[in-house]
Design a protein around this motif. Sequence first.
Motif, PDB file in Angstrom:
ATOM      1  N   ILE A   1       4.227   4.695   4.711  1.00 49.18           N
ATOM      2  CA  ILE A   1       4.913   3.669   3.753  1.00 49.18           C
ATOM      3  C   ILE A   1       5.070   4.218   2.333  1.00 49.18           C
ATOM      4  CG2 ILE A   1       4.400   1.502   2.758  1.00 49.18           C
ATOM      5  CD1 ILE A   1       2.751   0.799   5.009  1.00 49.18           C
ATOM      6  N   PHE A   2       4.094   5.035   2.006  1.00 50.41           N
ATOM      7  CA  PHE A   2       4.326   5.809   0.667  1.00 50.41           C
ATOM      8  C   PHE A   2       4.518   7.390   0.871  1.00 50.41           C
ATOM      9  CE2 PHE A   2       1.633   1.918   0.080  1.00 50.41           C
ATOM     10  CZ  PHE A   2       2.310   1.446  -1.021  1.00 50.41           C
ATOM     11  N   LYS A   3       5.280   8.008  -0.262  1.00 52.91           N
ATOM     12  CA  LYS A   3       5.590   9.469  -0.105  1.00 52.91           C
ATOM     13  C   LYS A   3       5.593   9.809  -1.473  1.00 52.91           C
ATOM     14  CE  LYS A   3       8.490  13.085   1.582  1.00 52.91           C
ATOM     15  NZ  LYS A   3       9.467  13.497   2.579  1.00 52.91           N
ATOM     16  N   PRO A   4       5.058  10.927  -1.907  1.00 53.44           N
ATOM     17  CA  PRO A   4       5.063  11.363  -3.302  1.00 53.44           C
ATOM     18  C   PRO A   4       6.558  11.587  -3.676  1.00 53.44           C
ATOM     19  CG  PRO A   4       4.046  13.106  -2.136  1.00 53.44           C
ATOM     20  CD  PRO A   4       4.284  11.738  -1.120  1.00 53.44           C
ATOM     21  N   GLU A   5       7.127  11.416  -5.098  1.00 47.99           N
ATOM     22  CA  GLU A   5       8.361  11.784  -5.337  1.00 47.99           C
ATOM     23  C   GLU A   5       8.589  13.275  -5.623  1.00 47.99           C
ATOM     24  OE1 GLU A   5       8.841   9.814  -9.234  1.00 47.99           O
ATOM     25  OE2 GLU A   5       8.537   7.815  -8.234  1.00 47.99           O
ATOM     26  N   GLU A   6       7.347  14.181  -5.639  1.00 45.21           N
ATOM     27  CA  GLU A   6       7.785  15.376  -5.716  1.00 45.21           C
ATOM     28  C   GLU A   6       7.774  16.032  -4.282  1.00 45.21           C
ATOM     29  OE1 GLU A   6       5.262  13.706  -6.975  1.00 45.21           O
ATOM     30  OE2 GLU A   6       5.767  14.005  -9.110  1.00 45.21           O
ATOM     31  N   PRO A   7       8.361  17.388  -4.059  1.00 47.68           N
ATOM     32  CA  PRO A   7       8.414  17.918  -2.698  1.00 47.68           C
ATOM     33  C   PRO A   7       6.892  17.925  -2.197  1.00 47.68           C
ATOM     34  CG  PRO A   7       9.738  18.962  -4.403  1.00 47.68           C
ATOM     35  CD  PRO A   7       9.028  18.126  -5.079  1.00 47.68           C
ATOM     36  N   ALA A   8       6.753  17.741  -0.989  1.00 49.37           N
ATOM     37  CA  ALA A   8       5.385  17.523  -0.356  1.00 49.37           C
ATOM     38  C   ALA A   8       5.211  18.373   0.996  1.00 49.37           C
ATOM     39  CB  ALA A   8       4.702  16.397  -0.289  1.00 49.37           C
ATOM     40  N   ASN A   9       4.148  18.984   1.240  1.00 49.38           N
ATOM     41  CA  ASN A   9       3.813  19.275   2.563  1.00 49.38           C
ATOM     42  C   ASN A   9       2.868  18.101   3.287  1.00 49.38           C
ATOM     43  OD1 ASN A   9       5.011  21.859   2.760  1.00 49.38           O
ATOM     44  ND2 ASN A   9       3.300  22.458   1.433  1.00 49.38           N
ATOM     45  N   PHE A  10       2.341  18.464   4.506  1.00 49.45           N
ATOM     46  CA  PHE A  10       1.530  16.923   4.912  1.00 49.45           C
ATOM     47  C   PHE A  10       0.318  17.564   5.676  1.00 49.45           C
ATOM     48  CE2 PHE A  10       5.216  17.280   7.563  1.00 49.45           C
ATOM     49  CZ  PHE A  10       4.687  17.587   8.964  1.00 49.45           C
ATOM     50  N   ILE A  11      -0.594  16.945   6.172  1.00 54.07           N
ATOM     51  CA  ILE A  11      -1.393  17.141   7.194  1.00 54.07           C
ATOM     52  C   ILE A  11      -1.685  16.037   7.870  1.00 54.07           C
ATOM     53  CG2 ILE A  11      -3.561  16.796   5.974  1.00 54.07           C
ATOM     54  CD1 ILE A  11      -3.705  19.800   7.959  1.00 54.07           C
ATOM     55  N   LEU A  12      -1.820  16.051   9.286  1.00 54.07           N
ATOM     56  CA  LEU A  12      -1.941  14.990  10.267  1.00 54.07           C
ATOM     57  C   LEU A  12      -3.235  14.770  10.676  1.00 54.07           C
ATOM     58  CD1 LEU A  12       1.075  15.450  12.536  1.00 54.07           C
ATOM     59  CD2 LEU A  12       0.875  14.013  10.276  1.00 54.07           C
ATOM     60  N   TYR A  13      -3.798  13.455  10.340  1.00 49.86           N
ATOM     61  CA  TYR A  13      -5.264  13.082  10.445  1.00 49.86           C
ATOM     62  C   TYR A  13      -5.403  12.442  11.930  1.00 49.86           C
ATOM     63  CZ  TYR A  13      -9.884  11.448   9.115  1.00 49.86           C
ATOM     64  OH  TYR A  13     -11.342  11.378   8.922  1.00 49.86           O
ATOM     65  N   PRO A  14      -6.313  12.498  12.732  1.00 49.00           N
ATOM     66  CA  PRO A  14      -6.349  11.993  13.916  1.00 49.00           C
ATOM     67  C   PRO A  14      -6.898  10.762  14.394  1.00 49.00           C
ATOM     68  CG  PRO A  14      -8.062  13.532  13.851  1.00 49.00           C
ATOM     69  CD  PRO A  14      -7.240  13.673  12.728  1.00 49.00           C
TER      70      PRO A  14
END
Length: 147
Positions: A10-23
């Motif tokens: 639903i939300f994403k930072p305005e800055e370029p971002a990486n991510f991690i997926l949580y199970p």
Amino acid sequence: MMKVKVMRPIFKPEEPANFILYPYYVFHLKLFYKRIGREDKEFDYFAYVDCYRFGVERGDGFIEIQEWNVREDQIMEELVNKEKAREKALESAFQWGNLRVISWWTPRIEMIKEEKVYKVFWIFEEEGEKYIMDSLTGDKFKLKDLT
């Protein structure tokens, strides 16, 4: 690359971002209660089982899911298997339902749907500081405060 199911961010930072997926495992259960002299009761219960910390949250519905292709190093390892997660969801549904209905009988519980999914946590930099953001709530935390 692997194809996985993620909870739609639903939300994403305005800055370029990486991510991690949580199970997580997400379950849709239906509870059926018999009652003496009254109409039987039926409830839907949605359990979101955290497969890292082994907690469970009750949801309002089955969350929208997307399929993503990701690298294996972007996925956190689950510490709770499907059977343990299912037991936790059933226990949680049973306790929640019994707070709402008085019945002489143990409820019948049906598993309607279940999915292994991942929650997205964005990792980004803002003003020289690294942050992590929950993609469902928009809450952000300084990474150094979490480690």
